[in-house]
Each structure stands twice: as C-alpha cells, then as structure tokens.
Design an enzyme around this catalytic site. Structure first.
Site, PDB file in Angstrom:
ATOM      1  CD  GLU A  54      -3.018  -0.732  -0.080  1.00 54.15           C
ATOM      2  OE1 GLU A  54      -3.325   0.439  -0.372  1.00 54.15           O
ATOM      3  OE2 GLU A  54      -3.457  -1.710  -0.709  1.00 54.15           O
ATOM      4  CG  ASP A  71      -6.402   5.740  -0.898  1.00 58.65           C
ATOM      5  OD1 ASP A  71      -7.540   6.038  -0.496  1.00 58.65           O
ATOM      6  OD2 ASP A  71      -6.195   4.869  -1.774  1.00 58.65           O
TER       7      ASP A  71
END
Length: 148
Positions: A54, A71
């Site tokens: 991620e 994000d």
C-alpha cells in the site's frame, strides 16, 4: 487543472511533515505490540505485506484518486469514508483527521485500520493486499524480526 490544485495542496500539507519510511522489522514490532497479529484472523505477515504494497512503509504516503478523495499514510486509508479532511461530505468513520494518519506515530492509523478490518470485509479493503498477499504464505514477512 483541478488535479494540479490538489497536488499543490498536498505538497503544502506534506512540507511540514517529515517522511518516515519504516523498516519491515521495525513495523513488525510496532504491529505486534499493537495487537495486530491474528487480529480478526489475519496474521502479522498479512499486515506487514499489506503495508508494504500500500505505501512502501512510508508514513506520509498520499494517493489522489480519480474521485478527488485521498488515500493517506502507511495503510492508505481513504478520506471519503474513514477520515476527515474538512469537507462535510466525508463520512469519517474512524473519527480522525486525515493528517493524523500521516505521522510517524502510527496509533491513529492502526486504530483506524483495525476498524476497517472489523467493519468491512477483512483485509479486502486494500487492493495491494488482495493482489500480493491474500492466500499466500506470508511467514517470510516477519522472518528475522524477533517477533513471535
């Protein structure tokens, strides 16, 4: 034009924050102390693998998505659903400012990630986990890190 404005805004937000990129073993120790090993059935290897894919273990990682949401942090937690950037349309299920997810103190990020796992479909929230970690032997991720 809108994307350029958003990127400029992000640049301003990040300027004040020092980027920290954790090592795999340091993160393994932090995650283990935070009780993530086997949280909702997900081994420590799942958490370490997911964070790697991620964010590359970068605490200040930010990704602007096509819908305008962002994000944030080591777990790439989305602003629309989970944290607050200041817009009223955001849901902020974690009851946290998005800026708290991009600090070297991972407490808020871990609390929010636990909430995501508990309230959604486990780790399926994270595409990096689904693509690179799901269903694999993840024991190597904590190997040599002095965690049980």
């Amino acid at each position: 034009m809108k994307a350029a404005g958003i990127l400029t805004l992000i640049g301003c937000l990040v300027t004040g924050a020092e980027s920290k990129i954790y090592t795999r073993c340091k993160l393994a120790k932090i995650f283990s102390r935070a009780g993530l090993d086997n949280y909702w059935g997900f081994s420590l290897g799942n958490w370490i693998c997911m964070a790697y894919y991620e964010s590359g273990y970068n605490t200040t990682a930010q990704t602007v998505l096509d819908d305008g949401s962002i994000d944030y942090g080591i777990f790439q937690i989305n602003s629309f659903a989970w944290c607050r950037r200041g817009k009223l349309k955001e849901n902020n299920h974690c009851h946290v400012a998005c800026s708290a997810l991009i600090t070297d103190d991972l407490t808020d990020a871990i609390i929010c990630a636990r909430k995501i796992v508990k309230e959604t479909q486990g780790m399926n929230y994270w595409q990096g986990w689904k693509k690179h970690c799901e269903g694999r032997d993840l024991s190597e991720w904590k190997k040599g890190c002095e965690v049980s």
